[in-house]
Scaffold this active site. Structure first.
Site, mmCIF file in Angstrom:
data_model
loop_
_atom_site.group_PDB
_atom_site.id
_atom_site.type_symbol
_atom_site.label_atom_id
_atom_site.label_comp_id
_atom_site.label_asym_id
_atom_site.label_seq_id
_atom_site.Cartn_x
_atom_site.Cartn_y
_atom_site.Cartn_z
ATOM 1 N N VAL A 56 0.788 -1.174 -0.277
ATOM 2 C CA VAL A 56 -0.269 0.038 -0.351
ATOM 3 C C VAL A 56 0.654 1.618 0.050
ATOM 4 O O VAL A 56 1.714 1.512 0.724
ATOM 5 C CB VAL A 56 -1.089 0.124 0.864
ATOM 6 N N ALA A 101 4.124 3.500 2.626
ATOM 7 C CA ALA A 101 4.471 2.799 2.243
ATOM 8 C C ALA A 101 4.633 1.614 2.949
ATOM 9 O O ALA A 101 4.617 1.582 4.104
ATOM 10 C CB ALA A 101 4.712 2.646 0.782
ATOM 11 N N LYS A 102 3.580 0.424 2.671
ATOM 12 C CA LYS A 102 4.532 -0.630 3.731
ATOM 13 C C LYS A 102 3.032 -1.391 2.742
ATOM 14 O O LYS A 102 2.777 -2.142 2.158
ATOM 15 C CB LYS A 102 3.207 -0.814 5.287
ATOM 16 N N GLY A 103 3.969 -3.085 2.884
ATOM 17 C CA GLY A 103 3.837 -4.170 2.286
ATOM 18 C C GLY A 103 3.888 -5.329 3.260
ATOM 19 O O GLY A 103 4.297 -5.301 4.498
ATOM 20 N N ASP A 142 10.755 -5.297 8.062
ATOM 21 C CA ASP A 142 9.253 -5.089 9.326
ATOM 22 C C ASP A 142 9.628 -7.094 10.465
ATOM 23 O O ASP A 142 10.392 -6.889 9.917
ATOM 24 C CB ASP A 142 8.224 -5.277 8.966
#
Ligand code: GLU
Length: 411
Positions: A56, A101-103, A142
């Protein structure tokens, strides 16, 4: 409460102080792009399975989007969306030139061999390589990922786009990673705790600490706090916690963890407690450094710590936040407390772009400078607006992102 709803609540609370128009709220909350992909993988026993992967990209008005990749069974779109949004506010609070952002991949890394994880990681990058890169969106480690995954990602991304180590941060030092990146999130937590104690006129040696999570963040936070003379009385991992009212022997526990393949399970020189008990211990400082949503309105009334430092992303949900505040506790919010990681990711990216590497002292000094400035700004905003630190941090971040959006124009 769902994770994104919680972030939206914190955003709205701060936005009310800024008189933000609904149109701007909508604009600042809606992610730019959300990608969901199927990741087919062949397991070691020959079975073919598929996992869901997400990226995202929330906002890029202040710079390329930035944020980690999480491998955890609970990863879903709502979760990743909330974490992506947090990254936008986090990079803005510490004022580094990035968006958010992050995934993630919905997978339990502990249930798979390294070969399987490598294959899933590479296959994920095959699906998303064209939407990430050094000037668009830069992933990083992460929960459930680390330097090794980052090396695979760089290698896979470069197969499509050519040499460019700035496409990802948190790489091994031998692969253009920054020295000091691994320790950065936990060290940053420690640095900020010391600043906060200074502002409150409290002493380290009179502060008993409980840390939930003995992964990369918890370990480095425990080490830093122990060396800074705090009394770390409890730490835990997924299997439960360890407690000693006189203070744990942190150096010994670090060695035990290292020698036992990254786990403290089986450590015998402390009392076993559960993760739920750890959160309610009689301590001055509580550091949730594991997963989100662990302090809720159910257990918040039993939390006795007067300082809560969110080393994890989203550990305190809004219902709990309200109770803690009423009880006079001070919460240092995730978007500041754990920003040391992305800050040193930024240093890594800068070094990669310049083909030059810094020494550990420089990384540590510049980290300290960035966090000290951000802490002071948040502290002052909290005084100016007469709001808790979380709302103050959001106010600062929203102002910066809004200003950058307006300067760029809307057409
Ligand atoms: N995953 C970390 C975070 O939540 C670090 C992100 C990064 O280094 O880009 O802040």
């Amino acid at each position: 409460m769902k994770a994104f709803e919680a972030v939206r609540h914190y955003f709205d609370t701060a936005a009310n102080y800024l008189d933000l128009h609904d149109d701007i709220r909508g604009l600042l909350l809606t992610p730019k792009r959300e990608v969901q992909v199927q990741i087919p993988a062949k397991l070691d026993d020959g079975r073919i399975v598929s996992f869901l992967g997400y990226r995202v990209q929330h906002n890029n008005s202040r710079g390329p989007m930035k944020g980690g990749l999480r491998f955890h069974p609970a990863v879903d779109l709502d979760d990743v969306r909330s974490l992506a949004t947090l990254m936008t506010w986090k990079t803005a609070v510490v004022d580094i030139p990035y968006g958010g952002a992050k995934g993630g991949v919905a997978i339990d890394p502990r249930a798979h061999s390294r070969t399987e994880i490598e294959s899933v990681t590479r296959s994920f990058i095959d699906q998303i390589h064209d939407v990430v890169g050094p000037v668009t969106d830069i992933p990083a480690p992460d929960m459930g990922t680390g330097a090794e995954e980052m090396a695979w990602i760089r290698n896979q991304w470069e197969k499509y786009h050519g040499f460019n180590p700035a496409c990802i941060t948190g790489k091994p030092v031998e692969h253009y990673g920054a020295v000091g990146r691994e320790e950065a999130t936990g060290r940053g937590v420690g640095i900020l705790i010391v600043k906060m104690l200074g502002r409150l006129g409290r002493k380290a040696n009179e502060t008993r600490v409980a840390i939930q999570g003995f992964g990369n963040v918890g370990i480095h936070a425990a080490k830093y706090l122990h060396e800074a003379d705090f009394k770390v009385v409890a730490v835990s991992n997924v299997g439960g916690g360890f407690y000693n009212a006189d203070g744990l022997n942190i150096p010994e526990m670090l060695t035990y963890n290292f020698e036992n393949g990254n786990t403290i399970e089986g450590y015998e020189k402390a009392t076993k407690i559960t993760n739920a008990e750890l959160l309610e211990l009689d301590v001055e400082l509580l550091v949730p450094a594991a997963i989100g949503g662990v302090i809720t309105k159910e257990n918040a009334p039993r939390v006795t710590a007067s300082l809560i430092v969110e080393a994890a992303n989203g550990p305190v949900d809004p219902g709990a936040d309200e109770i803690l505040e009423k009880n006079g506790a001070i919460v240092l919010p995730d978007i500041l407390a754990n920003a040391g990681g992305v800050t040193v990711s930024y240093f890594e990216w800068v070094q990669n772009l310049q083909h030059y590497s810094w020494g550990l002292n420089r990384v540590r000094q510049e980290l300290e400078q960035v966090l000290a400035r951000a802490f002071e700004e948040v502290w002052q905003a909290s005084r100016e607006y007469e709001v808790p630190l979380r709302t103050a941090a959001y106010i600062l971040a929203i102002k910066r992102v809004k200003r950058a959006t307006e300067l760029a124009g809307f057409s």
